[in-house]
Design an enzyme around this catalytic site. Sequence first.
Site: not given
Length: 133
Positions: A8, A129
Amino acid sequence: MILLPAIDIYEGKAVRLYQGDYCQMTVYADHAPDIAAKFADAGAAWVHMVDLEGAKTGEMPNFPAVAEVAKRGDLKVEIGGGIRTEDAIARYIDAGVERVILGTAAITDWDFFCAMARKYPGRIAAGVDCRDG
């Protein structure tokens, strides 16, 4: 089975958010491509990267870090995080990214998602997600 280590990215750094909270961020490296190099050295073939700032803004502030990893060529790169336009997809693919992940765009504009999947066969994926089922 293909394992994809993940990075990330926030402000060019490799980070991890605690439960998605930008106020609870751990920085693992000041230069995200350094972590990618370690993954490659450990034998990884792919890396999954997420532009956390892009996810919020729909822009590409961490494009240079992603492009650096892709151009090095020792890992196949997939990128997600706020990619909502064909221009963004083309920039990433032109930079050497193997696969572009569309999340919000796949849900909010199915026609766009399908058009991009047809234009870039095998290079577009949907990221979904879920929380609480």
